[in-house]
Design a protein around this motif. Structure first.
Motif, PDB file in Angstrom:
ATOM      1  N   SER A   7       2.825   1.840   0.907  1.00 56.86           N
ATOM      2  CA  SER A   7       2.749   2.862  -0.120  1.00 56.86           C
ATOM      3  C   SER A   7       2.257   4.155   0.502  1.00 56.86           C
ATOM      4  CB  SER A   7       1.809   2.423  -1.260  1.00 56.86           C
ATOM      5  OG  SER A   7       1.901   3.315  -2.348  1.00 56.86           O
ATOM      6  N   GLU A   8       2.177   5.188  -0.291  1.00 58.85           N
ATOM      7  CA  GLU A   8       1.598   6.455   0.141  1.00 58.85           C
ATOM      8  C   GLU A   8       1.158   7.208  -1.098  1.00 58.85           C
ATOM      9  OE1 GLU A   8       5.674   9.093   0.654  1.00 58.85           O
ATOM     10  OE2 GLU A   8       5.062   7.765   2.286  1.00 58.85           O
ATOM     11  N   MET A   9       0.274   8.171  -0.925  1.00 65.14           N
ATOM     12  CA  MET A   9      -0.195   8.929  -2.076  1.00 65.14           C
ATOM     13  C   MET A   9       0.913   9.819  -2.627  1.00 65.14           C
ATOM     14  SD  MET A   9      -4.184   9.868  -1.335  1.00 65.14           S
ATOM     15  CE  MET A   9      -4.395  10.269  -3.081  1.00 65.14           C
ATOM     16  N   SER A  34      -1.653  -2.641  -4.719  1.00 66.22           N
ATOM     17  CA  SER A  34      -1.627  -2.706  -3.266  1.00 66.22           C
ATOM     18  C   SER A  34      -2.898  -2.088  -2.689  1.00 66.22           C
ATOM     19  CB  SER A  34      -0.360  -2.017  -2.750  1.00 66.22           C
ATOM     20  OG  SER A  34      -0.240  -2.113  -1.352  1.00 66.22           O
ATOM     21  N   SER A  35      -2.768  -1.229  -1.690  1.00 67.96           N
ATOM     22  CA  SER A  35      -3.945  -0.666  -1.018  1.00 67.96           C
ATOM     23  C   SER A  35      -4.455   0.603  -1.679  1.00 67.96           C
ATOM     24  CB  SER A  35      -3.652  -0.426   0.469  1.00 67.96           C
ATOM     25  OG  SER A  35      -2.406   0.217   0.648  1.00 67.96           O
ATOM     26  N   GLY A  36      -3.985   0.920  -2.887  1.00 63.49           N
ATOM     27  CA  GLY A  36      -4.657   1.885  -3.734  1.00 63.49           C
ATOM     28  C   GLY A  36      -4.184   3.321  -3.723  1.00 63.49           C
ATOM     29  N   GLU A  37      -3.164   3.634  -2.919  1.00 61.92           N
ATOM     30  CA  GLU A  37      -2.745   5.028  -2.833  1.00 61.92           C
ATOM     31  C   GLU A  37      -2.326   5.597  -4.188  1.00 61.92           C
ATOM     32  OE1 GLU A  37      -1.839   3.276   1.296  1.00 61.92           O
ATOM     33  OE2 GLU A  37      -1.887   2.600  -0.790  1.00 61.92           O
ATOM     34  N   GLU A  38      -1.615   4.796  -4.986  1.00 60.18           N
ATOM     35  CA  GLU A  38      -1.178   5.294  -6.292  1.00 60.18           C
ATOM     36  C   GLU A  38      -2.351   5.459  -7.251  1.00 60.18           C
ATOM     37  OE1 GLU A  38       1.768   4.039  -9.975  1.00 60.18           O
ATOM     38  OE2 GLU A  38       2.341   3.525  -7.926  1.00 60.18           O
ATOM     39  N   VAL A  39      -3.322   4.576  -7.162  1.00 59.57           N
ATOM     40  CA  VAL A  39      -4.487   4.663  -8.045  1.00 59.57           C
ATOM     41  C   VAL A  39      -5.239   5.977  -7.812  1.00 59.57           C
ATOM     42  CG1 VAL A  39      -6.671   3.591  -8.686  1.00 59.57           C
ATOM     43  CG2 VAL A  39      -4.719   2.154  -8.058  1.00 59.57           C
ATOM     44  N   TRP A  40      -5.503   6.273  -6.555  1.00 56.19           N
ATOM     45  CA  TRP A  40      -6.221   7.506  -6.242  1.00 56.19           C
ATOM     46  C   TRP A  40      -5.379   8.727  -6.613  1.00 56.19           C
ATOM     47  CZ3 TRP A  40     -11.257   7.369  -5.203  1.00 56.19           C
ATOM     48  CH2 TRP A  40     -11.795   6.150  -4.761  1.00 56.19           C
ATOM     49  N   SER A  41      -4.068   8.636  -6.464  1.00 55.42           N
ATOM     50  CA  SER A  41      -3.186   9.740  -6.857  1.00 55.42           C
ATOM     51  C   SER A  41      -3.297  10.013  -8.354  1.00 55.42           C
ATOM     52  CB  SER A  41      -1.733   9.411  -6.497  1.00 55.42           C
ATOM     53  OG  SER A  41      -1.575   9.179  -5.111  1.00 55.42           O
ATOM     54  N   LEU A  42      -3.254   8.950  -9.150  1.00 56.70           N
ATOM     55  CA  LEU A  42      -3.364   9.112 -10.599  1.00 56.70           C
ATOM     56  C   LEU A  42      -4.727   9.675 -10.988  1.00 56.70           C
ATOM     57  CD1 LEU A  42      -1.617   5.827 -11.806  1.00 56.70           C
ATOM     58  CD2 LEU A  42      -0.850   8.159 -12.281  1.00 56.70           C
ATOM     59  N   ALA A  43      -5.773   9.204 -10.312  1.00 54.47           N
ATOM     60  CA  ALA A  43      -7.115   9.711 -10.618  1.00 54.47           C
ATOM     61  C   ALA A  43      -7.202  11.208 -10.345  1.00 54.47           C
ATOM     62  CB  ALA A  43      -8.159   8.953  -9.791  1.00 54.47           C
ATOM     63  N   ILE A  48     -12.112   9.662   3.480  1.00 53.20           N
ATOM     64  CA  ILE A  48     -12.590   8.872   2.351  1.00 53.20           C
ATOM     65  C   ILE A  48     -12.539   9.744   1.107  1.00 53.20           C
ATOM     66  CG2 ILE A  48     -15.003   9.466   2.914  1.00 53.20           C
ATOM     67  CD1 ILE A  48     -15.747   6.721   1.646  1.00 53.20           C
ATOM     68  N   PHE A  49     -11.936   9.207   0.059  1.00 53.08           N
ATOM     69  CA  PHE A  49     -11.781   9.985  -1.164  1.00 53.08           C
ATOM     70  C   PHE A  49     -13.077   9.988  -1.972  1.00 53.08           C
ATOM     71  CE2 PHE A  49      -7.475   9.864   0.133  1.00 53.08           C
ATOM     72  CZ  PHE A  49      -6.954  11.050  -0.364  1.00 53.08           C
ATOM     73  N   ALA A  94      -6.177  -6.385  -0.029  1.00 55.61           N
ATOM     74  CA  ALA A  94      -5.621  -5.084  -0.402  1.00 55.61           C
ATOM     75  C   ALA A  94      -6.524  -4.383  -1.411  1.00 55.61           C
ATOM     76  CB  ALA A  94      -4.216  -5.259  -0.981  1.00 55.61           C
ATOM     77  N   LEU A  95      -7.090  -5.148  -2.351  1.00 47.84           N
ATOM     78  CA  LEU A  95      -7.990  -4.561  -3.344  1.00 47.84           C
ATOM     79  C   LEU A  95      -9.238  -3.963  -2.693  1.00 47.84           C
ATOM     80  CD1 LEU A  95      -7.849  -7.176  -6.254  1.00 47.84           C
ATOM     81  CD2 LEU A  95      -7.097  -4.794  -6.362  1.00 47.84           C
ATOM     82  N   LYS A  96      -9.730  -4.605  -1.643  1.00 49.83           N
ATOM     83  CA  LYS A  96     -10.899  -4.069  -0.943  1.00 49.83           C
ATOM     84  C   LYS A  96     -10.569  -2.725  -0.298  1.00 49.83           C
ATOM     85  CE  LYS A  96     -12.874  -8.629   0.064  1.00 49.83           C
ATOM     86  NZ  LYS A  96     -13.119  -9.648   1.127  1.00 49.83           N
ATOM     87  N   ILE A  97      -9.378  -2.623   0.289  1.00 50.37           N
ATOM     88  CA  ILE A  97      -8.942  -1.361   0.888  1.00 50.37           C
ATOM     89  C   ILE A  97      -8.795  -0.304  -0.199  1.00 50.37           C
ATOM     90  CG2 ILE A  97      -7.058  -0.210   2.113  1.00 50.37           C
ATOM     91  CD1 ILE A  97      -6.505  -2.916   3.491  1.00 50.37           C
ATOM     92  N   ALA A  98      -8.190  -0.705  -1.314  1.00 48.32           N
ATOM     93  CA  ALA A  98      -7.986   0.231  -2.422  1.00 48.32           C
ATOM     94  C   ALA A  98      -9.316   0.761  -2.935  1.00 48.32           C
ATOM     95  CB  ALA A  98      -7.219  -0.454  -3.542  1.00 48.32           C
ATOM     96  N   GLU A  99     -10.271  -0.135  -3.122  1.00 47.58           N
ATOM     97  CA  GLU A  99     -11.566   0.264  -3.673  1.00 47.58           C
ATOM     98  C   GLU A  99     -12.326   1.174  -2.712  1.00 47.58           C
ATOM     99  OE1 GLU A  99     -15.292  -1.769  -6.109  1.00 47.58           O
ATOM    100  OE2 GLU A  99     -13.785  -3.031  -5.140  1.00 47.58           O
ATOM    101  N   ALA A 100     -12.186   0.938  -1.413  1.00 50.50           N
ATOM    102  CA  ALA A 100     -12.877   1.763  -0.424  1.00 50.50           C
ATOM    103  C   ALA A 100     -12.341   3.192  -0.418  1.00 50.50           C
ATOM    104  CB  ALA A 100     -12.740   1.142   0.964  1.00 50.50           C
TER     105      ALA A 100
END
Length: 271
Positions: free
Chosen positions: A74-76, A108-117, A182-183, A140-146
């Motif tokens: 994925s990617e942001m 996955s590794s969270g790129e979309e989650v941080w993008s939406l935030a 780090i976001f 993957a969730l650990k990477i996403a959360e970090a």
């Protein structure tokens, strides 16, 4: 007549369900064949049966195997037109609600989650939004959360952000150090990360937006129908569903209960 490989593959999937309660039986067979072949090479197994023996007796091997069942690419702000359509067409509707729930299924590794935030923060909605980010892969969730990503990926992320209608600079939202970024933790405050399987689990309720992109493409028709049903049940009336650019509801049993809202961006609305 089925090949020995396919017979062993079916047995492996049944064994995983019984041992670990993860159900991959309705994933696309063509995709599974490729991925299991890669796993055979990775674990130096000569047959799927040999791999099954290791998976059953070594939980650590199964944990590593999850990367072969789930897609971690994925990617942001991936497909910027999707995020631009959310910002320009969906956000004005979300703005009418006093509180908002968003479900990112298969995060996955969270790129979309941080993008939406970031998008919701820029639109003044993050403070009254709860984002549920789910995946079956705990690593993957650990990477996403970090929220930590390699510095060499940031140029592409930043370009996508601008094309998606970003109001500032992506660098406003992260700190760079040691070849990574780090976001901001302030974005994290409205995100809940959780283990969830579209194959076996139930739904979050009263959700205003479900974003499940580039996940259903790896499901067979039965599991696509189940996932679409979960999204329908989770969404409020007139809630929104975003899919990947190569995905569609057209051939699912739920096609008639969604309408195309922003067709080019693959955004649907529950009716």
């Amino acid at each position: 007549m089925e090949s020995v490989f396919d017979i062993e593959l079916k047995l492996l999937l049944e064994a995983i369900l019984l041992r670990y309660q993860h159900d991959f039986r309705n994933y696309s067979v063509a995709s599974l064949r490729r991925r299991i072949q890669q796993a055979l090479d990775r674990f130096s197994c000569k047959s799927v049966s040999q791999l099954q023996d290791r998976v059953l007796h070594e939980p650590a091997v199964f944990a590593q195997m999850l990367q072969y069942f789930t897609v971690q690419v994925s990617e942001m702000f991936r497909d910027p037109s999707y995020f631009r359509a959310l910002r320009e067409q969906v956000v004005p509707v979300l703005r009418t609600y006093p509180s908002i729930k968003v479900w990112v299924a298969g995060c996955s590794s969270g790129e979309e989650v941080w993008s939406l935030a970031i998008m919701l923060e820029e639109e003044g909605l993050l403070e009254r939004t709860m984002i549920y980010a789910t995946d079956i892969n705990s690593d993957a969730l650990k990477i996403a959360e970090a929220g930590i990503y390699a510095i060499e990926r940031i140029a592409q992320f930043s370009n996508n952000y601008q094309l998606a209608g970003g109001l500032g600079s992506l660098s406003d939202y992260y700190t760079a150090a040691y070849n990574g970024v780090i976001f901001e933790r302030s974005l994290r405050r409205q995100i809940v990360f959780a283990d969830h399987s579209l194959a076996t689990d139930s739904v979050f309720s009263e959700v205003h937006l479900v974003s499940c992109r580039n996940v259903m493409i790896y499901f067979n028709r039965t599991l696509q129908d189940r996932a679409a049903g979960l999204f329908y049940d989770a969404l409020i009336n007139h809630g929104f569903l975003g899919l990947g650019m190569k995905e569609s509801l057209r051939f699912t049993s739920r096609a008639q209960v969604f309408r195309e809202f922003a067709a080019a961006a693959k955004i649907y609305q529950r009716i």
